[in-house]
Design an enzyme around this catalytic site. Structure first.
Site, PDB file in Angstrom:
ATOM      1  N   GLY A  24       0.732  -1.169   0.053  1.00  0.00           N
ATOM      2  CA  GLY A  24      -0.012   0.051  -0.170  1.00  0.00           C
ATOM      3  C   GLY A  24       0.824   1.285   0.020  1.00  0.00           C
ATOM      4  O   GLY A  24       0.409   2.430  -0.475  1.00  0.00           O
ATOM      5  N   PHE A  25       2.012   1.219   0.399  1.00  0.00           N
ATOM      6  CA  PHE A  25       2.905   2.349   0.837  1.00  0.00           C
ATOM      7  C   PHE A  25       3.538   2.617  -0.584  1.00  0.00           C
ATOM      8  O   PHE A  25       3.835   3.800  -0.893  1.00  0.00           O
ATOM      9  CB  PHE A  25       4.206   1.986   1.510  1.00  0.00           C
ATOM     10  CG  PHE A  25       5.136   0.968   1.094  1.00  0.00           C
ATOM     11  CD1 PHE A  25       6.173   1.180   0.329  1.00  0.00           C
ATOM     12  CD2 PHE A  25       4.744  -0.608   1.506  1.00  0.00           C
ATOM     13  CE1 PHE A  25       6.763  -0.181  -0.025  1.00  0.00           C
ATOM     14  CE2 PHE A  25       5.497  -1.554   1.054  1.00  0.00           C
ATOM     15  CZ  PHE A  25       6.601  -1.190   0.182  1.00  0.00           C
ATOM     16  N   GLY A  26       3.900   1.793  -1.428  1.00  0.00           N
ATOM     17  CA  GLY A  26       4.686   1.981  -2.653  1.00  0.00           C
ATOM     18  C   GLY A  26       5.315   1.025  -3.061  1.00  0.00           C
ATOM     19  O   GLY A  26       4.803  -0.332  -3.314  1.00  0.00           O
ATOM     20  N   ASP A 143       6.508  -1.840  14.282  1.00  0.00           N
ATOM     21  CA  ASP A 143       6.026  -2.711  13.387  1.00  0.00           C
ATOM     22  C   ASP A 143       6.892  -4.127  13.157  1.00  0.00           C
ATOM     23  O   ASP A 143       7.003  -4.204  11.966  1.00  0.00           O
ATOM     24  CB  ASP A 143       5.829  -1.818  12.007  1.00  0.00           C
ATOM     25  CG  ASP A 143       4.871  -2.728  11.186  1.00  0.00           C
ATOM     26  OD1 ASP A 143       3.970  -3.392  11.570  1.00  0.00           O
ATOM     27  OD2 ASP A 143       4.932  -2.209   9.875  1.00  0.00           O
TER      28      ASP A 143
END
Length: 236
Positions: A24-26, A143
């Site tokens: 989702g980030f890239g 995370d």
């Protein structure tokens, strides 16, 4: 925002771009640095105007110090990528880890790794966390999970992905059900992370490390038979 990593790497210095990961980030690319004669990994965001505050923050967080158990940052990418057309993107240039992530290894093995490798991986991840927590101010990863443990050609482990990392001093946040940026990976988060007011501490990473340790030893994912979402978490 000033960089603590001084090297700025232009697109002209890189060749042979190849997508090796996305989310989702890239995207994460592998490319060859022409002058250094080695492969590097480049993290680029999907939507970036060349001045992304999120990526700038992650760059500075990862450049805070150096440890053999934390991914090494070569510098900052600023230029055009194969997918950006004529627009300039900002990125993070890191050492390339040949064996990918711990999650990929678990998927390949389909079960727990051999015990000597288990002990080595657990020890190296613990050393990486200890290093981050020993900085002044301490860096909280927030995370920890198999996807964020990368492996070199000899299966040595290094921590990566500091997109959610925070300095331990003067940080607190309010519970935000709809804001995914405020969340880590739910199955690795400590119970107190779901309280109305949550201030991460070193203990937050230690709890996540315990879940990660279980995952390394068993080769399984926590709560694999359950679907965990922000929507079905009841906060008392």
């Amino acid at each position: 925002m000033a960089f603590t990593c001084t090297a700025e790497i232009k697109d002209s210095a890189l060749d042979g771009w190849e997508v090796i990961g996305s989310g989702g980030f890239g995207q994460i690319y592998k490319a060859r640095h022409r002058q250094w004669c080695c492969d590097v990994a480049i993290k680029l965001l999907h939507y970036d105007d060349g001045n992304s505050s999120a990526l700038l923050r992650e760059i500075n967080m990862m450049c805070t110090g150096s440890s053999p158990f934390v991914i090494h940052v070569h510098g900052v990418f600023k230029g055009r990528s194969p997918s950006s057309g004529s627009s300039t993107q900002l990125g993070l240039v890191m050492e390339f880890m040949e064996r990918g992530s711990l999650a990929s290894l678990q998927q390949t093995l389909g079960g727990p790794p051999p015990l000597p490798l288990v002990f080595r991986l657990v020890h190296q991840v613990a050393l990486g966390i200890n290093y981050l927590h020993s900085l002044k101010p301490a860096v909280l990863h927030l995370d920890l999970k198999p996807n964020n443990v990368l492996l070199d050609s000899s299966l040595n482990a290094k921590l990566t992905d500091f997109g959610l990392a925070k300095f331990s001093q003067s940080f607190s946040r309010v519970y935000k059900k709809e804001n995914n940026e405020e969340w880590g990976t739910l199955s690795y988060m400590p119970p107190e992370a779901f309280e109305i007011s949550y201030s991460p501490k070193r203990a937050s990473d230690i709890y996540s490390f315990g879940i990660l340790l279980w995952s390394i030893v068993t080769g399984k994912q926590p709560y694999a038979s359950k679907t965990i979402t922000c929507a079905n978490i009841v906060v008392s």
